[in-house]
Design a protein around this motif. Structure first.
Motif, PDB file in Angstrom:
ATOM      1  N   TRP A 263      40.850  41.287  37.936  1.00  0.00           N
ATOM      2  CA  TRP A 263      41.683  42.176  38.737  1.00  0.00           C
ATOM      3  C   TRP A 263      41.745  43.509  38.010  1.00  0.00           C
ATOM      4  O   TRP A 263      42.376  43.615  36.962  1.00  0.00           O
ATOM      5  CB  TRP A 263      43.065  41.586  38.896  1.00  0.00           C
ATOM      6  N   PRO A 264      41.088  44.535  38.540  1.00  0.00           N
ATOM      7  CA  PRO A 264      41.049  45.832  37.856  1.00  0.00           C
ATOM      8  C   PRO A 264      42.428  46.371  37.473  1.00  0.00           C
ATOM      9  O   PRO A 264      42.588  46.959  36.411  1.00  0.00           O
ATOM     10  CB  PRO A 264      40.352  46.747  38.865  1.00  0.00           C
TER      11      PRO A 264
ATOM     12  N   THR B  14      28.494  36.805  38.347  1.00  0.00           N
ATOM     13  CA  THR B  14      28.312  36.890  39.792  1.00  0.00           C
ATOM     14  C   THR B  14      29.686  36.853  40.445  1.00  0.00           C
ATOM     15  O   THR B  14      30.493  35.958  40.138  1.00  0.00           O
ATOM     16  CB  THR B  14      27.479  35.696  40.311  1.00  0.00           C
ATOM     17  N   THR B  15      29.955  37.807  41.311  1.00  0.00           N
ATOM     18  CA  THR B  15      31.222  37.838  42.014  1.00  0.00           C
ATOM     19  C   THR B  15      31.206  36.788  43.119  1.00  0.00           C
ATOM     20  O   THR B  15      30.298  36.762  43.948  1.00  0.00           O
ATOM     21  CB  THR B  15      31.484  39.237  42.608  1.00  0.00           C
ATOM     22  N   LEU B  16      32.200  35.917  43.112  1.00  0.00           N
ATOM     23  CA  LEU B  16      32.278  34.840  44.093  1.00  0.00           C
ATOM     24  C   LEU B  16      33.050  35.242  45.341  1.00  0.00           C
ATOM     25  O   LEU B  16      32.914  34.614  46.372  1.00  0.00           O
ATOM     26  CB  LEU B  16      32.931  33.603  43.474  1.00  0.00           C
ATOM     27  N   GLY B  17      33.882  36.249  45.231  1.00  0.00           N
ATOM     28  CA  GLY B  17      34.680  36.687  46.377  1.00  0.00           C
ATOM     29  C   GLY B  17      36.098  36.998  45.948  1.00  0.00           C
ATOM     30  O   GLY B  17      36.484  36.800  44.799  1.00  0.00           O
ATOM     31  N   CYS B  18      36.860  37.496  46.888  1.00  0.00           N
ATOM     32  CA  CYS B  18      38.237  37.905  46.605  1.00  0.00           C
ATOM     33  C   CYS B  18      39.146  36.693  46.413  1.00  0.00           C
ATOM     34  O   CYS B  18      38.915  35.624  46.968  1.00  0.00           O
ATOM     35  CB  CYS B  18      38.779  38.747  47.750  1.00  0.00           C
ATOM     36  N   VAL B  19      40.176  36.923  45.621  1.00  0.00           N
ATOM     37  CA  VAL B  19      41.203  35.911  45.415  1.00  0.00           C
ATOM     38  C   VAL B  19      42.106  35.931  46.643  1.00  0.00           C
ATOM     39  O   VAL B  19      42.497  36.994  47.115  1.00  0.00           O
ATOM     40  CB  VAL B  19      42.008  36.207  44.129  1.00  0.00           C
ATOM     41  N   ASP B  20      42.421  34.761  47.174  1.00  0.00           N
ATOM     42  CA  ASP B  20      43.254  34.681  48.381  1.00  0.00           C
ATOM     43  C   ASP B  20      44.532  35.498  48.237  1.00  0.00           C
ATOM     44  O   ASP B  20      45.290  35.319  47.282  1.00  0.00           O
ATOM     45  CB  ASP B  20      43.618  33.228  48.683  1.00  0.00           C
ATOM     46  N   GLY B  21      44.754  36.405  49.190  1.00  0.00           N
ATOM     47  CA  GLY B  21      45.971  37.204  49.211  1.00  0.00           C
ATOM     48  C   GLY B  21      45.938  38.434  48.329  1.00  0.00           C
ATOM     49  O   GLY B  21      46.883  39.221  48.327  1.00  0.00           O
ATOM     50  N   PHE B  22      44.875  38.605  47.545  1.00  0.00           N
ATOM     51  CA  PHE B  22      44.767  39.744  46.633  1.00  0.00           C
ATOM     52  C   PHE B  22      43.383  40.375  46.792  1.00  0.00           C
ATOM     53  O   PHE B  22      42.450  40.010  46.080  1.00  0.00           O
ATOM     54  CB  PHE B  22      44.987  39.310  45.182  1.00  0.00           C
ATOM     55  N   PRO B  23      43.233  41.319  47.716  1.00  0.00           N
ATOM     56  CA  PRO B  23      41.903  41.866  48.005  1.00  0.00           C
ATOM     57  C   PRO B  23      41.245  42.614  46.838  1.00  0.00           C
ATOM     58  O   PRO B  23      40.031  42.748  46.815  1.00  0.00           O
ATOM     59  CB  PRO B  23      42.149  42.798  49.189  1.00  0.00           C
TER      60      PRO B  23
ATOM     61  N   VAL C 280      38.988  39.536  42.146  1.00  0.00           N
ATOM     62  CA  VAL C 280      37.806  38.744  42.485  1.00  0.00           C
ATOM     63  C   VAL C 280      37.629  37.610  41.482  1.00  0.00           C
ATOM     64  O   VAL C 280      38.025  37.710  40.326  1.00  0.00           O
ATOM     65  CB  VAL C 280      36.510  39.596  42.519  1.00  0.00           C
ATOM     66  N   ASN C 281      37.041  36.532  41.972  1.00  0.00           N
ATOM     67  CA  ASN C 281      36.632  35.436  41.103  1.00  0.00           C
ATOM     68  C   ASN C 281      35.206  35.710  40.656  1.00  0.00           C
ATOM     69  O   ASN C 281      34.366  36.138  41.448  1.00  0.00           O
ATOM     70  CB  ASN C 281      36.715  34.098  41.834  1.00  0.00           C
ATOM     71  N   VAL C 282      34.955  35.489  39.387  1.00  0.00           N
ATOM     72  CA  VAL C 282      33.646  35.766  38.798  1.00  0.00           C
ATOM     73  C   VAL C 282      33.109  34.487  38.164  1.00  0.00           C
ATOM     74  O   VAL C 282      33.800  33.832  37.385  1.00  0.00           O
ATOM     75  CB  VAL C 282      33.750  36.878  37.729  1.00  0.00           C
ATOM     76  N   LEU C 283      31.881  34.148  38.524  1.00  0.00           N
ATOM     77  CA  LEU C 283      31.167  33.054  37.884  1.00  0.00           C
ATOM     78  C   LEU C 283      30.254  33.671  36.840  1.00  0.00           C
ATOM     79  O   LEU C 283      29.465  34.562  37.156  1.00  0.00           O
ATOM     80  CB  LEU C 283      30.341  32.279  38.911  1.00  0.00           C
ATOM     81  N   ALA C 284      30.372  33.245  35.584  1.00  0.00           N
ATOM     82  CA  ALA C 284      29.537  33.775  34.504  1.00  0.00           C
ATOM     83  C   ALA C 284      28.706  32.628  33.935  1.00  0.00           C
ATOM     84  O   ALA C 284      29.236  31.663  33.390  1.00  0.00           O
ATOM     85  CB  ALA C 284      30.394  34.408  33.421  1.00  0.00           C
ATOM     86  N   VAL C 285      27.390  32.751  34.103  1.00  0.00           N
ATOM     87  CA  VAL C 285      26.460  31.710  33.671  1.00  0.00           C
ATOM     88  C   VAL C 285      25.738  32.198  32.421  1.00  0.00           C
ATOM     89  O   VAL C 285      25.244  33.324  32.389  1.00  0.00           O
ATOM     90  CB  VAL C 285      25.454  31.389  34.794  1.00  0.00           C
ATOM     91  N   PRO C 286      25.659  31.363  31.375  1.00  0.00           N
ATOM     92  CA  PRO C 286      25.004  31.800  30.141  1.00  0.00           C
ATOM     93  C   PRO C 286      23.503  32.001  30.334  1.00  0.00           C
ATOM     94  O   PRO C 286      22.845  31.231  31.023  1.00  0.00           O
ATOM     95  CB  PRO C 286      25.279  30.668  29.154  1.00  0.00           C
ATOM     96  N   LEU C 287      23.008  33.062  29.718  1.00  0.00           N
ATOM     97  CA  LEU C 287      21.568  33.306  29.697  1.00  0.00           C
ATOM     98  C   LEU C 287      20.931  32.394  28.656  1.00  0.00           C
ATOM     99  O   LEU C 287      21.575  32.048  27.658  1.00  0.00           O
ATOM    100  CB  LEU C 287      21.286  34.760  29.314  1.00  0.00           C
TER     101      LEU C 287
END
Length: 85
Positions: free
Chosen positions: A30-31, A56-65, A68-75
């Motif tokens: 959340w910025p 990778t941005t998964l999308g907005c958090v419900d009720g808080f535009p 965003v939820n972020v999925l971070a996968v290790p390289l």
């Protein structure tokens, strides 16, 4: 991980564990909360790249535009690739 903007500080403190175990991370970003720590969203994503994660941005958090939820996968780590001579 949802730490009300302190996610970067937690990730910094966990660097050794992240490098050793390479877990997949799900984070809330959340910025507005990051600003409390003088960190921008861009710096947050740069930190994940520095830690060898692909976010990778998964999308907005419900009720808080703005959040965003972020999925971070290790390289894959170059040092973990076997070398054949």
């Amino acid at each position: 991980l949802d730490a009300e903007g302190a996610e970067p500080q937690i990730l910094c403190g966990a660097q050794a564990l992240l490098k050793k175990f390479r877990p997949v991370l799900v984070l809330e970003m959340w910025p507005g909360h990051l600003k409390r720590w003088d960190i921008s969203a861009q710096q947050f994503y740069q930190m994940l790249y520095y830690l060898a994660y692909t976010p990778t941005t998964l999308g907005c958090v419900d009720g808080f535009p703005d959040a965003v939820n972020v999925l971070a996968v290790p390289l894959p780590l170059a040092s973990s690739v076997p070398v054949v001579l």
